[in-house]
Motif scaffolding. Structure first.
Motif, PDB file in Angstrom:
ATOM      1  N   ASP A   1       0.856  -1.190   0.000  1.00 33.39           N
ATOM      2  CA  ASP A   1       0.000   0.000   0.000  1.00 33.39           C
ATOM      3  C   ASP A   1       0.887   1.232   0.000  1.00 33.39           C
ATOM      4  O   ASP A   1       1.712   1.403   0.896  1.00 33.39           O
ATOM      5  CB  ASP A   1      -0.898   0.034   1.250  1.00 33.39           C
ATOM      6  CG  ASP A   1      -1.908  -1.109   1.274  1.00 33.39           C
ATOM      7  OD1 ASP A   1      -2.363  -1.500   0.194  1.00 33.39           O
ATOM      8  OD2 ASP A   1      -2.215  -1.598   2.377  1.00 33.39           O
ATOM      9  N   LEU A   2       0.718   2.097  -1.008  1.00 38.08           N
ATOM     10  CA  LEU A   2       1.506   3.323  -1.120  1.00 38.08           C
ATOM     11  C   LEU A   2       0.618   4.482  -1.538  1.00 38.08           C
ATOM     12  O   LEU A   2      -0.329   4.305  -2.314  1.00 38.08           O
ATOM     13  CB  LEU A   2       2.602   3.186  -2.183  1.00 38.08           C
ATOM     14  CG  LEU A   2       3.889   2.433  -1.888  1.00 38.08           C
ATOM     15  CD1 LEU A   2       4.771   2.451  -3.129  1.00 38.08           C
ATOM     16  CD2 LEU A   2       4.624   3.048  -0.710  1.00 38.08           C
ATOM     17  N   THR A   3       0.932   5.672  -1.042  1.00 41.78           N
ATOM     18  CA  THR A   3       0.319   6.897  -1.548  1.00 41.78           C
ATOM     19  C   THR A   3       1.424   7.932  -1.709  1.00 41.78           C
ATOM     20  O   THR A   3       2.187   8.178  -0.775  1.00 41.78           O
ATOM     21  CB  THR A   3      -0.762   7.442  -0.597  1.00 41.78           C
ATOM     22  OG1 THR A   3      -0.220   7.598   0.710  1.00 41.78           O
ATOM     23  CG2 THR A   3      -1.978   6.529  -0.561  1.00 41.78           C
ATOM     24  N   VAL A   4       1.523   8.486  -2.908  1.00 42.21           N
ATOM     25  CA  VAL A   4       2.524   9.506  -3.199  1.00 42.21           C
ATOM     26  C   VAL A   4       1.791  10.762  -3.640  1.00 42.21           C
ATOM     27  O   VAL A   4       1.003  10.735  -4.585  1.00 42.21           O
ATOM     28  CB  VAL A   4       3.488   9.040  -4.312  1.00 42.21           C
ATOM     29  CG1 VAL A   4       4.523  10.133  -4.594  1.00 42.21           C
ATOM     30  CG2 VAL A   4       4.173   7.743  -3.912  1.00 42.21           C
ATOM     31  N   ARG A   5       2.049  11.862  -2.931  1.00 47.52           N
ATOM     32  CA  ARG A   5       1.357  13.109  -3.228  1.00 47.52           C
ATOM     33  C   ARG A   5       1.933  13.769  -4.473  1.00 47.52           C
ATOM     34  O   ARG A   5       3.098  13.584  -4.812  1.00 47.52           O
ATOM     35  CB  ARG A   5       1.471  14.064  -2.041  1.00 47.52           C
ATOM     36  CG  ARG A   5       0.962  13.479  -0.732  1.00 47.52           C
ATOM     37  CD  ARG A   5       1.105  14.484   0.404  1.00 47.52           C
ATOM     38  NE  ARG A   5       0.698  13.908   1.667  1.00 47.52           N
ATOM     39  CZ  ARG A   5       1.518  13.642   2.677  1.00 47.52           C
ATOM     40  NH1 ARG A   5       2.808  13.914   2.557  1.00 47.52           N
ATOM     41  NH2 ARG A   5       1.069  13.111   3.798  1.00 47.52           N
ATOM     42  N   GLN A   6       1.120  14.536  -5.131  1.00 49.24           N
ATOM     43  CA  GLN A   6       1.583  15.254  -6.315  1.00 49.24           C
ATOM     44  C   GLN A   6       2.670  16.253  -5.934  1.00 49.24           C
ATOM     45  O   GLN A   6       2.553  16.989  -4.956  1.00 49.24           O
ATOM     46  CB  GLN A   6       0.421  15.968  -6.997  1.00 49.24           C
ATOM     47  CG  GLN A   6      -0.544  15.016  -7.689  1.00 49.24           C
ATOM     48  CD  GLN A   6      -1.588  15.753  -8.506  1.00 49.24           C
ATOM     49  OE1 GLN A   6      -2.016  16.842  -8.144  1.00 49.24           O
ATOM     50  NE2 GLN A   6      -2.009  15.159  -9.608  1.00 49.24           N
ATOM     51  N   GLY A   7       3.761  16.259  -6.686  1.00 53.16           N
ATOM     52  CA  GLY A   7       4.834  17.217  -6.491  1.00 53.16           C
ATOM     53  C   GLY A   7       5.847  16.874  -5.419  1.00 53.16           C
ATOM     54  O   GLY A   7       6.751  17.658  -5.161  1.00 53.16           O
ATOM     55  N   GLU A   8       5.729  15.691  -4.797  1.00 51.64           N
ATOM     56  CA  GLU A   8       6.700  15.345  -3.762  1.00 51.64           C
ATOM     57  C   GLU A   8       7.744  14.366  -4.282  1.00 51.64           C
ATOM     58  O   GLU A   8       7.561  13.720  -5.320  1.00 51.64           O
ATOM     59  CB  GLU A   8       6.010  14.778  -2.525  1.00 51.64           C
ATOM     60  CG  GLU A   8       5.570  13.346  -2.603  1.00 51.64           C
ATOM     61  CD  GLU A   8       5.048  12.817  -1.255  1.00 51.64           C
ATOM     62  OE1 GLU A   8       5.432  13.348  -0.193  1.00 51.64           O
ATOM     63  OE2 GLU A   8       4.262  11.854  -1.276  1.00 51.64           O
ATOM     64  N   ILE A   9       8.854  14.292  -3.560  1.00 52.21           N
ATOM     65  CA  ILE A   9       9.872  13.277  -3.811  1.00 52.21           C
ATOM     66  C   ILE A   9       9.650  12.171  -2.787  1.00 52.21           C
ATOM     67  O   ILE A   9       9.724  12.397  -1.583  1.00 52.21           O
ATOM     68  CB  ILE A   9      11.289  13.849  -3.672  1.00 52.21           C
ATOM     69  CG1 ILE A   9      11.507  15.008  -4.643  1.00 52.21           C
ATOM     70  CG2 ILE A   9      12.329  12.757  -3.934  1.00 52.21           C
ATOM     71  CD1 ILE A   9      12.850  15.705  -4.467  1.00 52.21           C
ATOM     72  N   PHE A  10       9.378  10.980  -3.278  1.00 54.03           N
ATOM     73  CA  PHE A  10       9.079   9.841  -2.409  1.00 54.03           C
ATOM     74  C   PHE A  10      10.118   8.766  -2.675  1.00 54.03           C
ATOM     75  O   PHE A  10      10.384   8.406  -3.823  1.00 54.03           O
ATOM     76  CB  PHE A  10       7.679   9.296  -2.710  1.00 54.03           C
ATOM     77  CG  PHE A  10       7.175   8.278  -1.722  1.00 54.03           C
ATOM     78  CD1 PHE A  10       6.326   8.661  -0.699  1.00 54.03           C
ATOM     79  CD2 PHE A  10       7.553   6.955  -1.816  1.00 54.03           C
ATOM     80  CE1 PHE A  10       5.856   7.728   0.217  1.00 54.03           C
ATOM     81  CE2 PHE A  10       7.101   6.013  -0.908  1.00 54.03           C
ATOM     82  CZ  PHE A  10       6.245   6.407   0.117  1.00 54.03           C
ATOM     83  N   ALA A  11      10.731   8.249  -1.609  1.00 53.31           N
ATOM     84  CA  ALA A  11      11.777   7.237  -1.748  1.00 53.31           C
ATOM     85  C   ALA A  11      11.288   5.893  -1.236  1.00 53.31           C
ATOM     86  O   ALA A  11      10.694   5.798  -0.163  1.00 53.31           O
ATOM     87  CB  ALA A  11      13.028   7.652  -0.988  1.00 53.31           C
ATOM     88  N   LEU A  12      11.537   4.852  -2.034  1.00 53.72           N
ATOM     89  CA  LEU A  12      11.239   3.477  -1.640  1.00 53.72           C
ATOM     90  C   LEU A  12      12.574   2.808  -1.352  1.00 53.72           C
ATOM     91  O   LEU A  12      13.411   2.641  -2.249  1.00 53.72           O
ATOM     92  CB  LEU A  12      10.495   2.766  -2.771  1.00 53.72           C
ATOM     93  CG  LEU A  12       9.922   1.378  -2.484  1.00 53.72           C
ATOM     94  CD1 LEU A  12       8.908   1.438  -1.334  1.00 53.72           C
ATOM     95  CD2 LEU A  12       9.258   0.820  -3.744  1.00 53.72           C
ATOM     96  N   LEU A  13      12.790   2.454  -0.087  1.00 49.40           N
ATOM     97  CA  LEU A  13      14.089   1.950   0.366  1.00 49.40           C
ATOM     98  C   LEU A  13      14.023   0.475   0.696  1.00 49.40           C
ATOM     99  O   LEU A  13      13.029  -0.017   1.219  1.00 49.40           O
ATOM    100  CB  LEU A  13      14.531   2.697   1.622  1.00 49.40           C
ATOM    101  CG  LEU A  13      14.774   4.192   1.531  1.00 49.40           C
ATOM    102  CD1 LEU A  13      15.257   4.711   2.870  1.00 49.40           C
ATOM    103  CD2 LEU A  13      15.765   4.516   0.454  1.00 49.40           C
ATOM    104  N   GLY A  14      15.132  -0.214   0.408  1.00 49.84           N
ATOM    105  CA  GLY A  14      15.228  -1.608   0.785  1.00 49.84           C
ATOM    106  C   GLY A  14      16.426  -2.249   0.126  1.00 49.84           C
ATOM    107  O   GLY A  14      16.977  -1.728  -0.844  1.00 49.84           O
ATOM    108  N   PRO A  15      16.862  -3.399   0.642  1.00 52.94           N
ATOM    109  CA  PRO A  15      18.029  -4.087   0.078  1.00 52.94           C
ATOM    110  C   PRO A  15      17.692  -4.738  -1.257  1.00 52.94           C
ATOM    111  O   PRO A  15      16.530  -4.764  -1.681  1.00 52.94           O
ATOM    112  CB  PRO A  15      18.355  -5.139   1.145  1.00 52.94           C
ATOM    113  CG  PRO A  15      17.029  -5.430   1.787  1.00 52.94           C
ATOM    114  CD  PRO A  15      16.284  -4.129   1.791  1.00 52.94           C
ATOM    115  N   ASN A  16      18.703  -5.272  -1.923  1.00 51.20           N
ATOM    116  CA  ASN A  16      18.469  -6.022  -3.157  1.00 51.20           C
ATOM    117  C   ASN A  16      17.497  -7.165  -2.890  1.00 51.20           C
ATOM    118  O   ASN A  16      17.601  -7.869  -1.880  1.00 51.20           O
ATOM    119  CB  ASN A  16      19.785  -6.603  -3.695  1.00 51.20           C
ATOM    120  CG  ASN A  16      20.631  -5.558  -4.390  1.00 51.20           C
ATOM    121  OD1 ASN A  16      20.110  -4.583  -4.907  1.00 51.20           O
ATOM    122  ND2 ASN A  16      21.942  -5.759  -4.388  1.00 51.20           N
ATOM    123  N   GLY A  17      16.541  -7.349  -3.800  1.00 55.34           N
ATOM    124  CA  GLY A  17      15.581  -8.428  -3.657  1.00 55.34           C
ATOM    125  C   GLY A  17      14.398  -8.103  -2.777  1.00 55.34           C
ATOM    126  O   GLY A  17      13.531  -8.961  -2.544  1.00 55.34           O
TER     127      GLY A  17
END
Length: 317
Positions: A24-40
């Protein structure tokens, strides 16, 4: 609030392997959103579904209000994407690459020339525009690739580990470019393994582990969620970090994280008294301590605390 990106229970499997498990994700208009995690962890699989390169097996995903499964063409027309490696023709000049991508995006030759000149200037590549890409540095190639991704004038830009392999100066230059795009109104979703990068760039962050979102919030909220401090212990020559971690766990209930080179150990502590007690025990143990420090947690510390809690079956902060 209208979201540029919204997913609910998004899922994807490859055979029996569940790569994405109900995101579940929500990204607002005009923002920088980072999805973090290790390989895999599932970062790239999420990006590929959001950009219509993979069809979800379950759940839903919408980009700018368009369903990625049933309205893929409309999504593609409104987004840009830059992958982990630059998709450029090294035998062409930077300008020729941009002209090629502009033509593929449907622009006339006149429009393509104007856009190529503007982008080369904006990305600090004007002087290198007529040199072949094979002569470009890694940072220059990545900036040119990002410029090519903007030829379709996307409302949402997906950056999949855009600074992988870049030197520190090139990474900083790319960060500045991303900030400038966001200020101009472009929504940016980036994946990265570099937690410092997310801390410096992102308005909000989500941690993904084993295909699931385990925490999200602003960098400040996530760092505050640990509710304590980070104890960093620098070990002397010959000290065994595994033994130090066992002592911390057995005598003080602290989860130690050795550094990659084995020269230090970190542990999250709730109170200064816990840190003092742990250091006291180590000083009378066979381990040699060169130095120690108590500090506010970094995003690396937050991610370690989150994954350690999951490993013990506890609720994430």
């Amino acid at each position: 609030m209208r979201y540029a990106i919204e997913t609910h229970d998004l899922r994807k499997s490859f055979g029996t392997y569940e790569a994405v498990q109900g995101v579940d994700l929500t990204v607002r208009q005009g923002e920088i959103f980072a999805l973090l995690g290790p390989n895999g962890a599932g970062k790239t699989t999420v990006i590929r579904m959001l950009t219509t390169l993979l069809r979800p097996d379950g759940g839903s995903a919408r980009v700018l209000g368009c369903d990625v499964a049933t309205d893929a063409g409309q999504v593609r027309r409104r987004i840009g994407i830059t992958g982990q490696s630059a998709a450029l023709d090294e035998g062409l000049t930077g300008r020729q690459n941009l002209l090629l991508f502009a033509g593929l995006s449907g622009h006339s030759l006149k429009e393509a020339r104007a856009m190529a000149a503007e982008l080369l200037d904006s990305f600090g590549l004007a002087e290198a525009g007529d040199r072949t890409v094979s002569a470009y540095s890694g940072g220059m190639r990545r900036r040119l690739d990002l410029a090519a991704g903007l030829l379709s004038q996307p409302e949402v830009l997906f950056l999949d580990e855009p600074t992988t392999g870049l030197d520190p100066q090139s990474r900083y230059e790319l960060w500045e470019t991303v900030r400038r795009l966001a200020k101009q109104g472009t929504t940016v979703l980036l994946t990265t393994q570099y937690l410092e990068e997310a801390d410096r760039l992102a308005d909000r962050i989500a941690f993904i582990s084993q295909g699931r979102i385990i925490a999200s919030g602003t960098p400040e909220q996530l760092k505050a969620s640990t509710g304590g401090k980070t104890l960093t212990i620098r070990l002397g020559a010959g000290s065994d970090p595994a033994s130090v971690c066992r002592l911390l766990a057995n005598e003080h209930g602290l989860i130690g994280q050795p550094s990659e080179d084995g020269t230090s150990v970190k542990a999250a502590v709730q109170h200064a008294a816990s840190a003092h007690a742990a250091i006291g025990a180590l000083l009378v143990s066979p381990a040699t301590i060169d130095d120690f420090m108590l500090s506010d947690p970094s995003l690396d510390d937050v991610f370690f605390a989150l994954t350690a809690a999951r490993g013990k079956g506890e609720t994430s902060p």
